[in-house]
Structure formats: structure tokens, C-alpha cells
Scaffold this active site. Structure first.
Site, PDB file in Angstrom:
ATOM      1  N   LYS A  13       0.955  -1.255   0.004  1.00 37.63           N
ATOM      2  CA  LYS A  13       0.156  -0.238   0.057  1.00 37.63           C
ATOM      3  C   LYS A  13       0.781   1.281   0.030  1.00 37.63           C
ATOM      4  O   LYS A  13       0.574   2.091  -0.889  1.00 37.63           O
ATOM      5  CB  LYS A  13      -0.827   0.189   1.193  1.00 37.63           C
ATOM      6  CG  LYS A  13      -1.789  -1.252   1.551  1.00 37.63           C
ATOM      7  CD  LYS A  13      -2.702  -0.970   2.537  1.00 37.63           C
ATOM      8  CE  LYS A  13      -2.145  -1.156   3.756  1.00 37.63           C
ATOM      9  NZ  LYS A  13      -1.538  -2.375   4.155  1.00 37.63           N
ATOM     10  N   ARG A 160      10.531  -1.456  11.551  1.00 35.80           N
ATOM     11  CA  ARG A 160       9.727  -0.841  12.145  1.00 35.80           C
ATOM     12  C   ARG A 160       9.613  -1.938  13.472  1.00 35.80           C
ATOM     13  O   ARG A 160       9.814  -3.278  13.438  1.00 35.80           O
ATOM     14  CB  ARG A 160       8.360  -0.884  11.397  1.00 35.80           C
ATOM     15  CG  ARG A 160       8.049   0.461  10.797  1.00 35.80           C
ATOM     16  CD  ARG A 160       7.154   0.242   9.566  1.00 35.80           C
ATOM     17  NE  ARG A 160       5.772  -0.281  10.207  1.00 35.80           N
ATOM     18  CZ  ARG A 160       4.601  -0.273   9.445  1.00 35.80           C
ATOM     19  NH1 ARG A 160       4.476   0.175   8.230  1.00 35.80           N
ATOM     20  NH2 ARG A 160       3.394  -1.013   9.981  1.00 35.80           N
ATOM     21  N   ARG A 171      -1.003  -8.484  13.418  1.00 37.96           N
ATOM     22  CA  ARG A 171      -1.469  -7.625  12.842  1.00 37.96           C
ATOM     23  C   ARG A 171      -2.261  -8.394  11.345  1.00 37.96           C
ATOM     24  O   ARG A 171      -3.344  -7.899  10.738  1.00 37.96           O
ATOM     25  CB  ARG A 171      -0.392  -7.152  11.889  1.00 37.96           C
ATOM     26  CG  ARG A 171       0.160  -5.898  12.928  1.00 37.96           C
ATOM     27  CD  ARG A 171       1.736  -5.489  12.490  1.00 37.96           C
ATOM     28  NE  ARG A 171       1.550  -4.749  11.176  1.00 37.96           N
ATOM     29  CZ  ARG A 171       2.830  -4.591  10.402  1.00 37.96           C
ATOM     30  NH1 ARG A 171       3.950  -5.493  10.764  1.00 37.96           N
ATOM     31  NH2 ARG A 171       2.697  -4.222   9.371  1.00 37.96           N
TER      32      ARG A 171
HETATM   33  P1  AP5 Z   1       4.702  -1.732   1.964  1.00 38.99           P
HETATM   34  O1  AP5 Z   1       4.673  -0.786   0.893  1.00 38.99           O
HETATM   35  O2  AP5 Z   1       5.543  -0.989   3.017  1.00 38.99           O
HETATM   36  O3  AP5 Z   1       3.683  -2.437   2.498  1.00 38.99           O
HETATM   37  P2  AP5 Z   1       2.079  -1.794   3.233  1.00 38.99           P
HETATM   38  O4  AP5 Z   1       1.115  -2.502   2.396  1.00 38.99           O
HETATM   39  O5  AP5 Z   1       2.292  -0.335   3.019  1.00 38.99           O
HETATM   40  O6  AP5 Z   1       2.525  -2.591   4.651  1.00 38.99           O
HETATM   41  P3  AP5 Z   1       2.429  -1.865   5.931  1.00 38.99           P
HETATM   42  O7  AP5 Z   1       3.054  -2.830   6.855  1.00 38.99           O
HETATM   43  O8  AP5 Z   1       2.864  -0.535   6.137  1.00 38.99           O
HETATM   44  O9  AP5 Z   1       0.678  -1.977   6.515  1.00 38.99           O
HETATM   45  P4  AP5 Z   1       0.034  -1.899   7.643  1.00 38.99           P
HETATM   46  O10 AP5 Z   1      -1.561  -1.863   7.305  1.00 38.99           O
HETATM   47  O11 AP5 Z   1       0.273  -3.238   8.564  1.00 38.99           O
HETATM   48  O12 AP5 Z   1       0.568  -0.787   8.527  1.00 38.99           O
HETATM   49  P5  AP5 Z   1       0.346   0.514   8.809  1.00 38.99           P
HETATM   50  O13 AP5 Z   1       1.443   1.422   8.880  1.00 38.99           O
HETATM   51  O14 AP5 Z   1      -0.834   1.160   7.954  1.00 38.99           O
HETATM   52  O15 AP5 Z   1       5.702  -2.894   1.193  1.00 38.99           O
HETATM   53  C1  AP5 Z   1       5.921  -3.933   2.382  1.00 38.99           C
HETATM   54  C2  AP5 Z   1       7.416  -4.417   1.663  1.00 38.99           C
HETATM   55  O16 AP5 Z   1       7.145  -5.182   0.518  1.00 38.99           O
HETATM   56  C3  AP5 Z   1       8.574  -3.466   1.657  1.00 38.99           C
HETATM   57  O17 AP5 Z   1       9.766  -3.676   1.932  1.00 38.99           O
HETATM   58  C4  AP5 Z   1       8.512  -3.139   0.057  1.00 38.99           C
HETATM   59  O18 AP5 Z   1       9.447  -2.623  -0.208  1.00 38.99           O
HETATM   60  C5  AP5 Z   1       8.119  -4.560  -0.411  1.00 38.99           C
HETATM   61  N1  AP5 Z   1       7.175  -4.627  -1.570  1.00 38.99           N
HETATM   62  C6  AP5 Z   1       6.231  -3.581  -1.958  1.00 38.99           C
HETATM   63  N2  AP5 Z   1       5.778  -3.957  -3.163  1.00 38.99           N
HETATM   64  C7  AP5 Z   1       6.240  -5.001  -3.597  1.00 38.99           C
HETATM   65  C8  AP5 Z   1       6.120  -5.991  -4.853  1.00 38.99           C
HETATM   66  N3  AP5 Z   1       5.401  -5.719  -5.643  1.00 38.99           N
HETATM   67  N4  AP5 Z   1       6.991  -7.011  -4.664  1.00 38.99           N
HETATM   68  C9  AP5 Z   1       8.074  -7.281  -4.021  1.00 38.99           C
HETATM   69  N5  AP5 Z   1       8.061  -6.540  -2.589  1.00 38.99           N
HETATM   70  C10 AP5 Z   1       7.287  -5.586  -2.572  1.00 38.99           C
HETATM   71  O19 AP5 Z   1      -0.171   0.478  10.298  1.00 38.99           O
HETATM   72  C11 AP5 Z   1       0.460   0.209  11.335  1.00 38.99           C
HETATM   73  C12 AP5 Z   1      -0.193   0.311  12.562  1.00 38.99           C
HETATM   74  O20 AP5 Z   1      -0.947   1.389  12.877  1.00 38.99           O
HETATM   75  C13 AP5 Z   1      -1.494  -0.775  12.760  1.00 38.99           C
HETATM   76  O21 AP5 Z   1      -1.226  -2.031  13.048  1.00 38.99           O
HETATM   77  C14 AP5 Z   1      -2.405   0.126  13.779  1.00 38.99           C
HETATM   78  O22 AP5 Z   1      -1.859  -0.340  15.117  1.00 38.99           O
HETATM   79  C15 AP5 Z   1      -2.167   1.481  13.392  1.00 38.99           C
HETATM   80  N6  AP5 Z   1      -3.013   2.006  12.410  1.00 38.99           N
HETATM   81  C16 AP5 Z   1      -2.698   2.481  11.332  1.00 38.99           C
HETATM   82  N7  AP5 Z   1      -3.823   2.904  10.725  1.00 38.99           N
HETATM   83  C17 AP5 Z   1      -4.932   2.595  11.506  1.00 38.99           C
HETATM   84  C18 AP5 Z   1      -6.474   2.755  11.287  1.00 38.99           C
HETATM   85  N8  AP5 Z   1      -6.796   3.272  10.421  1.00 38.99           N
HETATM   86  N9  AP5 Z   1      -7.004   2.384  12.691  1.00 38.99           N
HETATM   87  C19 AP5 Z   1      -6.377   1.810  13.626  1.00 38.99           C
HETATM   88  N10 AP5 Z   1      -5.231   1.729  13.681  1.00 38.99           N
HETATM   89  C20 AP5 Z   1      -4.202   1.913  12.667  1.00 38.99           C
HETATM   90 MG    MG Z   2       2.527   0.966   4.787  1.00 43.80          MG
END
Ligand code: AP5
Ligand code: MG
Ligand code: ZN
Length: 220
Positions: A13, A160, A171
């Protein structure tokens, strides 16, 4: 265009939202990035959010929804936005719909990036993120040009806290239990498009752009 990127942790994402925002001239709004910034700044929201994020569970809706709606009220959102990590449950989706309809606006498309669990765990344990701009990199690919430094801003790369295997499992569980119902929510409203996230980053982007045009019924 107002887009939502849906998908499990590690689906790509953040990676896609950064590139799409640039291409579409839209604001990239990532609640996870906002919380991590708040933690780094030591703000009350950051202190509250950390308790939940370290465990891999959702930060309470009253904190998250208010923060997101305030962010959406900033001027750069008027040219369109890409939501990354929000909504994550039905009440967040409902709050978003209500706030947008009050402003005579709507979501054009909810784009689901599909990736299987076994691939997600490898991606997350190998991820490095820029401390300054939060661009994600990987020990496999995409790697930064200079080890330990962000290509975009020169910031330091770090792992992270929630990318430890035990927290990742949690998660993924939270995603299945609380976020999967969003697929039906947006599908019923004719907004959902699925794209395979198990392709090269550029091909995922191409599919996301196609899907967003189809759903929004616009050619750009
Ligand atoms: P990346 O692009 O970083 O993936 P992502 O989908 O952004 O994954 P996240 O871990 O950031 O998602 P998340 O939803 O758990 O975390 P968030 O920060 O929102 O890619 C991942 C890896 O793969 C990278 O190394 C990248 O280089 C690689 N990659 C990408 N595309 C690729 C491809 N096509 N092929 C190969 N490799 C690839 O949330 C974190 C925490 O915040 C939550 O757990 C919660 O506690 C809190 N939080 C955030 N939003 C909310 C909300 N709305 N409500 C409540 N709590 C929330
Ligand atoms: Mg992310
Ligand atoms: Zn950076």
C-alpha cells in the site's frame, strides 16, 4: 480522484500510494505514517498510538477517525487523495462516507492489493523504512541505491517495531477479523477493484491505475 488502497500488512500500500500520489497529483494520506510521526514527535496521540501499534492491534477509532478527518480538511486533499491504511473497519468506513458526503464528495474507488500470507511475512521481515519520509525498501527488492539511506530524501533506514514475526501474525489476524469486511462494504457500493500485488511494483501500479479509471468511469 479519491482512492482507497486496501490490503493486508505488507501488500504494498505504502509503496504504491507514494507513486500514485505523484502521478495523480493527489495527497498521500497514511494513518500508520501519521502515527509513527506522532510517536517520533512525542505527542499525546503518539503516546496513545504506540501502546496499540507495538501489539499489532488497531488504535481506537475515536483517536484515528478524528486525526484522519482533520488531515482530510487540509487544502492539499482538495485535488484528490489516496488513503493508505484507512479505513480499517466498518465504523471507520462509515465515518469517512459521512464526512465526504457532508462535503459533497465521495470515494471513486477502493483498490484491493491481493498478496498471499506466506509472501507478506517475507516482505515485512525484510523491510527497511525511511525514518524521515517513510518510503519502504527491502533487503531483496526494492533496495536503496546507497545501503541504509533513502533514495528520496537521504534519511536513515530502520526496521519498524511491529515488523517482528510475532507482531506480524497479530496484524494479519486483526486484518482478517476487522478489515476483510471492507471488501464487501465497497463491493456493495460498486467501488471495489482487485489487483494482484504479486507482480513487479511497476505492473501493480499499472493495474491500479487501470482499475481506478474503470471504477471512477473517467479517463485521465
Ligand atoms: P509496503 O508498501 O511497506 O506495504 P504496506 O501495505 O504499506 O504494509 P504496512 O505494513 O505498512 O501495512 P500495515 O497496514 O500493517 O501498516 P500501517 O502502517 O498502515 O511494502 C512492504 C514490503 O514489501 C516493503 O519492504 C516493500 O519494499 C516490499 N514490496 C512492496 N511491493 C512489492 C512488490 N510488488 N513485490 C515485492 N516486494 C514489494 O499500520 C501500522 C499500525 O498503525 C497498525 O497495526 C495500527 O496499530 C495502526 N493503524 C494504522 N492505521 C490505522 C487505522 N486506520 N485504525 C487503527 N489503527 C491504525
Ligand atoms: Mg504502509
Ligand atoms: Zn526518505
Amino acid at each position: 480522484m479519491n482512492l482507497i488502497l486496501l490490503g493486508p500488512p505488507g501488500a504494498g500500500k505504502g509503496t504504491q500510494a507514494i507513486n500514485l500520489a505523484k502521478k495523480l497529483g493527489a495527497a498521500h494520506i497514511a494513518t500508520g505514517d501519521m502515527f509513527r510521526q506522532a510517536i517520533a514527535n512525542g505527542t499525546p496521540i503518539g503516546k496513545k498510538a504506540k501502546e496499540y501499534m507495538d501489539k499489532g492491534v488497531l488504535v481506537p477509532d475515536e483517536v484515528t477517525i478524528q486525526m484522519l478527518l482533520e488531515r482530510l480538511g487540509q487544502p492539499d486533499s482538495k485535488n484528490g487523495f489516496i488513503l493508505d491504511g484507512f479505513p480499517r473497519n466498518i465504523s471507520q468506513a462509515e465515518a469517512l462516507d459521512k464526512a465526504l458526503s457532508d462535503r459533497n464528495s465521495t470515494i471513486d474507488a477502493a483498490l484491493l492489493i491481493d498478496v498471499k500470507d506466506s509472501e507478506l511475512i517475507g516482505r515485512l521481515t525484510g523491510r527497511w523504512v525511511c525514518r524521515t519520509c517513510q518510503t519502504p525498501y527491502n533487503v531483496k527488492s526494492p533496495q536503496p541505491k546507497v545501503q541504509g539511506k533513502c533514495d528520496r530524501c537521504g534519511g536513515e533506514l530502520y526496521q519498524r517495531e511491529d515488523d517482528k514475526e510475532a507482531v506480524i501474525e497479530n496484524r494479519l489476524k486483526v486484518y482478517r477479523e476487522q478489515s476483510l469486511p471492507l471488501i464487501e462494504y465497497y463491493s456493495k457500493r460498486g467501488r471495489l477493484k482487485r489487483v494482484s500485488g504479486e507482480q513487479a511494483i511497476g505492473n501493480v501500479e499499472k493495474d491500479l491505475l487501470e482499475a481506478s479509471k474503470a471504477t471512477a468511469g473517467r479517463v485521465k
